[in-house]
Design a protein around this motif. Structure first.
Motif, PDB file in Angstrom:
ATOM      1  N   ILE A 143       0.788  -1.144   0.153  1.00 37.45           N
ATOM      2  CA  ILE A 143      -0.111   0.105   0.083  1.00 37.45           C
ATOM      3  C   ILE A 143       0.933   1.173  -0.008  1.00 37.45           C
ATOM      4  CG2 ILE A 143      -1.590   1.383   1.464  1.00 37.45           C
ATOM      5  CD1 ILE A 143      -2.942  -1.227   1.941  1.00 37.45           C
ATOM      6  N   VAL A 144       2.004   1.170   0.684  1.00 32.90           N
ATOM      7  CA  VAL A 144       3.017   2.452   0.690  1.00 32.90           C
ATOM      8  C   VAL A 144       3.263   2.520  -0.625  1.00 32.90           C
ATOM      9  CG1 VAL A 144       5.167   3.529   1.516  1.00 32.90           C
ATOM     10  CG2 VAL A 144       3.422   2.294   3.262  1.00 32.90           C
ATOM     11  N   TYR A 154      -6.219   6.553  -3.326  1.00 31.19           N
ATOM     12  CA  TYR A 154      -6.808   5.607  -2.492  1.00 31.19           C
ATOM     13  C   TYR A 154      -7.730   4.916  -3.195  1.00 31.19           C
ATOM     14  CZ  TYR A 154      -4.920   8.474   1.291  1.00 31.19           C
ATOM     15  OH  TYR A 154      -3.945   9.256   2.041  1.00 31.19           O
ATOM     16  N   ALA A 155      -8.617   5.222  -3.845  1.00 30.56           N
ATOM     17  CA  ALA A 155      -9.774   4.542  -4.795  1.00 30.56           C
ATOM     18  C   ALA A 155      -9.076   3.323  -5.618  1.00 30.56           C
ATOM     19  CB  ALA A 155     -10.538   5.181  -5.471  1.00 30.56           C
ATOM     20  N   GLU A 156      -7.888   3.893  -6.401  1.00 28.01           N
ATOM     21  CA  GLU A 156      -7.264   2.898  -7.092  1.00 28.01           C
ATOM     22  C   GLU A 156      -6.552   1.915  -6.324  1.00 28.01           C
ATOM     23  OE1 GLU A 156      -5.781   5.534 -10.951  1.00 28.01           O
ATOM     24  OE2 GLU A 156      -4.846   6.038  -9.136  1.00 28.01           O
ATOM     25  N   VAL A 161      -6.106  -3.926  -4.726  1.00 29.03           N
ATOM     26  CA  VAL A 161      -5.983  -4.937  -3.747  1.00 29.03           C
ATOM     27  C   VAL A 161      -7.294  -5.548  -2.906  1.00 29.03           C
ATOM     28  CG1 VAL A 161      -3.490  -3.946  -3.146  1.00 29.03           C
ATOM     29  CG2 VAL A 161      -5.397  -3.151  -1.910  1.00 29.03           C
ATOM     30  N   ARG A 162      -8.515  -5.027  -3.888  1.00 29.13           N
ATOM     31  CA  ARG A 162      -9.592  -5.584  -3.222  1.00 29.13           C
ATOM     32  C   ARG A 162      -9.968  -5.201  -1.862  1.00 29.13           C
ATOM     33  NH1 ARG A 162      -8.211  -9.561  -7.321  1.00 29.13           N
ATOM     34  NH2 ARG A 162      -9.250  -9.086  -9.111  1.00 29.13           N
ATOM     35  N   ILE A 163      -9.860  -3.981  -1.433  1.00 28.79           N
ATOM     36  CA  ILE A 163     -10.485  -3.834   0.032  1.00 28.79           C
ATOM     37  C   ILE A 163     -10.873  -2.360   0.277  1.00 28.79           C
ATOM     38  CG2 ILE A 163      -8.428  -5.193   1.220  1.00 28.79           C
ATOM     39  CD1 ILE A 163      -6.939  -2.593   1.521  1.00 28.79           C
ATOM     40  N   SER A 170      -6.355   3.486   6.598  1.00 32.68           N
ATOM     41  CA  SER A 170      -5.886   2.737   7.831  1.00 32.68           C
ATOM     42  C   SER A 170      -4.571   2.258   7.740  1.00 32.68           C
ATOM     43  CB  SER A 170      -6.925   2.371   8.803  1.00 32.68           C
ATOM     44  OG  SER A 170      -7.263   0.836   8.134  1.00 32.68           O
ATOM     45  N   ARG A 171      -4.521   1.177   6.999  1.00 35.00           N
ATOM     46  CA  ARG A 171      -3.580   0.769   6.564  1.00 35.00           C
ATOM     47  C   ARG A 171      -2.163   1.455   6.288  1.00 35.00           C
ATOM     48  NH1 ARG A 171      -4.832  -4.967   3.507  1.00 35.00           N
ATOM     49  NH2 ARG A 171      -6.175  -5.809   5.215  1.00 35.00           N
ATOM     50  N   LEU A 172      -2.501   2.572   5.453  1.00 35.70           N
ATOM     51  CA  LEU A 172      -1.380   3.584   5.127  1.00 35.70           C
ATOM     52  C   LEU A 172      -0.955   4.253   6.446  1.00 35.70           C
ATOM     53  CD1 LEU A 172       0.047   4.368   2.453  1.00 35.70           C
ATOM     54  CD2 LEU A 172      -1.577   6.024   2.122  1.00 35.70           C
ATOM     55  N   PHE A 173      -1.928   4.553   6.951  1.00 34.06           N
ATOM     56  CA  PHE A 173      -1.450   5.557   8.167  1.00 34.06           C
ATOM     57  C   PHE A 173      -0.777   4.603   9.095  1.00 34.06           C
ATOM     58  CE2 PHE A 173      -2.227   6.394  12.570  1.00 34.06           C
ATOM     59  CZ  PHE A 173      -1.824   7.812  12.644  1.00 34.06           C
TER      60      PHE A 173
END
Length: 190
Positions: A143-144, A154-156, A161-163, A170-173
């Motif tokens: 994600i990073v 974020y949408a792409e 990754v189908r989430i 939140s994962r990026l943070f």
């Protein structure tokens, strides 16, 4: 104003004049059999897709091979593109699948762990960041890298990754916080 087609402008004589086609127009032309449209897409995305692999692999030659394999997959599966997604997202999706297959093969071989050529004493900041990235969990690292290196929205990323988009956020943070902690730990004297 007269009815105008995407990718065209109206000249002073009222006749449409062709401008640079969008990625989506090119892939649709390619689906209809235009080799020139594929070559244009390849030219636009060759470096970006190579960079995608190069930032994730320690082997420039293998990164080049996987970039080529990504475009071969596009050639062989031209009918799979659906106009509802961006061409960029479509290409990165194929690249992500190629990367996952490559990582499965590396895991099976288990001959050389990734990142062995990077050392913590290397003064180059880019290498320190790369080394810290390699310590992140796979989901966080991807994600990073998709956000920071491929500059996907974020949408792409959510589509790839189908989430859900909020999960991407939140994962990026959390990934950035963990990455920051790793980089701070690297700077401390041992």
């Amino acid at each position: 104003m007269p009815n105008q087609q995407p990718g065209s402008v109206i000249t002073g004589f009222g006749q449409p004049e062709r401008t640079m086609a969008t990625d989506e127009e090119l892939i649709l032309e390619f689906q209809r059999g235009s080799q020139a449209a594929f070559e244009e897409l390849f030219g636009r995305y060759r470096e970006a897709i190579y960079g995608f692999f190069r930032r994730r692999l320690n082997d420039a030659s293998r990164a080049e091979d996987l970039a080529q394999e990504t475009f071969v997959a596009v050639l062989h599966n031209r009918e799979r593109y659906e106009p509802r997604s961006l061409v960029r997202t479509y290409l990165y999706g194929i690249a992500l699948k190629q990367l996952a297959a490559e990582r499965r093969q590396i895991t099976r071989r288990a001959a050389e762990p990734a990142g062995e050529t990077l050392t913590s004493s290397d003064p180059d900041a880019a290498l320190c960041v790369r080394q810290a990235l390699e310590k992140l969990d796979f989901d966080f690292r991807e994600i990073v890298m998709l956000r920071e290196y491929e500059e996907l929205s974020y949408a792409e990323i959510a589509l790839l990754v189908r989430i859900p988009v909020n999960t991407v956020r939140s994962r990026l943070f959390r990934a950035r916080m963990e990455l920051k902690n790793l980089l701070v730990a690297e700077r401390k004297p041992h």
